[in-house]
Design a protein around this motif. Structure first.
Motif, PDB file in Angstrom:
ATOM      1  N   TYR A  14       0.843  -1.190   0.000  1.00 16.07           N
ATOM      2  CA  TYR A  14       0.000   0.000   0.000  1.00 16.07           C
ATOM      3  C   TYR A  14       0.881   1.242   0.000  1.00 16.07           C
ATOM      4  CZ  TYR A  14      -3.820  -3.066   1.614  1.00 16.07           C
ATOM      5  OH  TYR A  14      -4.758  -4.061   1.740  1.00 16.07           O
ATOM      6  N   SER A  67      -6.127   8.212   2.400  1.00 11.01           N
ATOM      7  CA  SER A  67      -6.280   6.837   2.839  1.00 11.01           C
ATOM      8  C   SER A  67      -5.209   5.954   2.210  1.00 11.01           C
ATOM      9  CB  SER A  67      -7.664   6.317   2.472  1.00 11.01           C
ATOM     10  OG  SER A  67      -7.850   6.375   1.076  1.00 11.01           O
ATOM     11  N   LEU A 118      -4.164   0.533  -2.172  1.00  6.42           N
ATOM     12  CA  LEU A 118      -3.502  -0.697  -2.560  1.00  6.42           C
ATOM     13  C   LEU A 118      -2.752  -0.475  -3.871  1.00  6.42           C
ATOM     14  CD1 LEU A 118      -3.086  -3.759  -2.061  1.00  6.42           C
ATOM     15  CD2 LEU A 118      -5.126  -4.148  -3.462  1.00  6.42           C
ATOM     16  N   GLN A 145     -17.686  -8.117   1.190  1.00  7.78           N
ATOM     17  CA  GLN A 145     -17.953  -9.327   1.965  1.00  7.78           C
ATOM     18  C   GLN A 145     -17.528  -9.243   3.420  1.00  7.78           C
ATOM     19  OE1 GLN A 145     -15.525 -11.527  -0.746  1.00  7.78           O
ATOM     20  NE2 GLN A 145     -17.268 -12.593  -1.634  1.00  7.78           N
ATOM     21  N   PHE A 168     -14.220  -4.173   8.511  1.00 12.95           N
ATOM     22  CA  PHE A 168     -13.320  -4.044   9.645  1.00 12.95           C
ATOM     23  C   PHE A 168     -13.236  -2.592  10.082  1.00 12.95           C
ATOM     24  CE2 PHE A 168     -11.708  -8.253   8.768  1.00 12.95           C
ATOM     25  CZ  PHE A 168     -11.734  -8.356   7.391  1.00 12.95           C
ATOM     26  N   TYR A 195     -10.123  -0.362  11.661  1.00 11.20           N
ATOM     27  CA  TYR A 195      -8.721  -0.276  12.030  1.00 11.20           C
ATOM     28  C   TYR A 195      -8.505   1.069  12.720  1.00 11.20           C
ATOM     29  CZ  TYR A 195      -7.021  -4.195   9.106  1.00 11.20           C
ATOM     30  OH  TYR A 195      -6.757  -5.428   8.563  1.00 11.20           O
ATOM     31  N   LEU A 217      -5.529  -3.537  13.318  1.00  9.42           N
ATOM     32  CA  LEU A 217      -6.886  -4.046  13.348  1.00  9.42           C
ATOM     33  C   LEU A 217      -7.510  -3.826  14.716  1.00  9.42           C
ATOM     34  CD1 LEU A 217      -9.146  -5.644  11.899  1.00  9.42           C
ATOM     35  CD2 LEU A 217      -8.088  -7.718  12.813  1.00  9.42           C
ATOM     36  N   SER A 272     -13.227  -6.834  13.674  1.00 10.33           N
ATOM     37  CA  SER A 272     -14.027  -7.173  12.510  1.00 10.33           C
ATOM     38  C   SER A 272     -15.468  -6.784  12.813  1.00 10.33           C
ATOM     39  CB  SER A 272     -13.939  -8.672  12.214  1.00 10.33           C
ATOM     40  OG  SER A 272     -12.601  -9.052  11.994  1.00 10.33           O
ATOM     41  N   ASN A 280     -13.652  -5.337   2.576  1.00  7.33           N
ATOM     42  CA  ASN A 280     -12.957  -6.321   1.751  1.00  7.33           C
ATOM     43  C   ASN A 280     -13.904  -6.885   0.693  1.00  7.33           C
ATOM     44  OD1 ASN A 280     -10.459  -8.266   1.586  1.00  7.33           O
ATOM     45  ND2 ASN A 280     -12.276  -9.536   1.367  1.00  7.33           N
ATOM     46  N   SER A 290     -13.910  -9.674  -2.614  1.00  8.85           N
ATOM     47  CA  SER A 290     -13.212 -10.700  -3.372  1.00  8.85           C
ATOM     48  C   SER A 290     -13.863 -10.807  -4.742  1.00  8.85           C
ATOM     49  CB  SER A 290     -13.294 -12.048  -2.648  1.00  8.85           C
ATOM     50  OG  SER A 290     -12.598 -13.035  -3.372  1.00  8.85           O
ATOM     51  N   GLU A 309      -8.686 -10.646  -3.789  1.00 10.09           N
ATOM     52  CA  GLU A 309      -9.292  -9.867  -2.735  1.00 10.09           C
ATOM     53  C   GLU A 309      -8.633  -8.502  -2.640  1.00 10.09           C
ATOM     54  OE1 GLU A 309      -7.706 -12.558   0.557  1.00 10.09           O
ATOM     55  OE2 GLU A 309      -7.671 -10.552   1.414  1.00 10.09           O
ATOM     56  N   LYS A 310      -9.373  -7.570  -2.122  1.00 13.09           N
ATOM     57  CA  LYS A 310      -8.873  -6.211  -2.031  1.00 13.09           C
ATOM     58  C   LYS A 310      -9.501  -5.533  -0.828  1.00 13.09           C
ATOM     59  CE  LYS A 310      -8.831  -1.842  -4.572  1.00 13.09           C
ATOM     60  NZ  LYS A 310      -9.183  -1.170  -5.849  1.00 13.09           N
ATOM     61  N   LEU A 311      -8.644  -4.945  -0.002  1.00 12.06           N
ATOM     62  CA  LEU A 311      -9.119  -4.110   1.090  1.00 12.06           C
ATOM     63  C   LEU A 311      -9.200  -2.682   0.600  1.00 12.06           C
ATOM     64  CD1 LEU A 311      -7.218  -5.185   4.354  1.00 12.06           C
ATOM     65  CD2 LEU A 311      -9.543  -5.758   3.647  1.00 12.06           C
ATOM     66  N   PHE A 334      -9.874   1.145   1.912  1.00  7.84           N
ATOM     67  CA  PHE A 334      -9.865   1.940   3.132  1.00  7.84           C
ATOM     68  C   PHE A 334     -10.627   3.244   2.946  1.00  7.84           C
ATOM     69  CE2 PHE A 334      -6.653  -0.036   5.904  1.00  7.84           C
ATOM     70  CZ  PHE A 334      -6.173  -1.000   5.043  1.00  7.84           C
ATOM     71  N   GLY A 335     -11.356   3.613   3.968  1.00 10.52           N
ATOM     72  CA  GLY A 335     -11.874   4.963   4.020  1.00 10.52           C
ATOM     73  C   GLY A 335     -10.743   5.913   4.386  1.00 10.52           C
ATOM     74  N   THR A 336     -10.989   7.183   4.259  1.00 12.63           N
ATOM     75  CA  THR A 336      -9.957   8.167   4.565  1.00 12.63           C
ATOM     76  C   THR A 336      -9.745   8.330   6.062  1.00 12.63           C
ATOM     77  OG1 THR A 336     -11.613   9.895   4.347  1.00 12.63           O
ATOM     78  CG2 THR A 336     -10.195   9.497   2.442  1.00 12.63           C
TER      79      THR A 336
END
Lengths: 118, 112
Positions: free
Chosen positions: A36, A43, A46, B31, B34, B36, B46, B49, B91, B93, B98-100, B102-104
């Motif tokens: 990342y 943010s 990726l 799917q 989380f 963080y 983390l 969840s 997340n 898929s 798969e890809k996380l 993130f919010g700002t």
């Protein structure tokens, strides 16, 4: 919990040089690691998914020839920023996903590498 | 529209108060969810969840509403050490990739 390390924690380099960042999973094997990038007050984005023994999968807009990823073993992935420019200055963070566990999709992050290109 | 949207704050809350953060996500195929936390110039860690049934971990309670594509985090009896940026993470898929996302982040400062 799962531990991921990164080295170096910070690096300053001159424009045009290359920088290698290492990401290691210390207490588990990771077939997949993620890279990342985070610019100030933004943010995490990726960049690529690093797969052990195969080519990395890059996100749209990330130059694979500029950001070289090598996942040579189940505990080590490296990101090399080639011909770095000042706009590459950022916080680079890797993560790894431990196998199994209560949540298959949990990722554990390394402490990050702060890159400054002068 | 961003995939994950959060109120950036900052939230300045007195110690001991209860504070709630909200997050919305745009992709209904998401799917896993989380929260963080990220301290200044550090990596995200983390926190918990988030499950459809809601889940609680000490002073922290997370809720997920799939129909509204909405996630929340409640912090009770806030401590000074809760000061951080809280990241809503989703997340997805897609064909095994798969890809996380993130919010700002929402910045929280607990005031003594």
């Amino acid at each position: 919990g799962a531990v991921v390390s990164q080295h170096p924690s910070w690096v300053i380099c001159k424009s045009g040089t290359s920088v290698k960042i290492e990401c290691r999973s210390l207490d588990f094997q990771a077939t997949t690691m993620f890279w990342y990038r985070q610019f100030p007050k933004q943010s995490l984005m990726l960049m690529a998914t690093s797969n052990e023994g195969s080519k990395a999968t890059y996100e749209q807009g990330v130059e694979k020839d500029k950001f070289l990823i090598n996942h040579a073993s189940l505990t080590l992935s490296t990101l090399t920023v080639t011909s770095a420019h000042p706009e590459d200055s950022s916080f680079y963070i890797c993560s790894a996903r431990p196998p199994g566990g209560t949540s298959y999709y949990e990722q554990y992050f390394g402490p990050g590498t702060r890159l400054t290109v002068t | 529209r961003k995939e994950v949207e959060q109120d950036p704050g900052p939230f300045n809350v007195p110690e001991g108060a209860t504070v709630a953060f909200n997050c919305t996500y745009s992709n209904s195929a998401s799917q896993s969810f989380f929260w963080y936390r990220q301290d200044c110039r550090k990596e995200p860690k983390l926190l918990m969840s988030v499950y459809s049934s809601g889940n609680e971990d000490g002073r922290f309670t997370a809720q997920l509403n799939r129909a509204s594509q909405y996630i929340s985090l409640l912090i009770r009896d806030s401590k000074l050490s809760d000061s951080a940026t809280y990241l809503c993470v989703v997340n997805r898929s897609n064909f095994g990739n798969e890809k996380l996302t993130f919010g700002t982040g929402t910045r929280l400062t607990i005031i003594p």
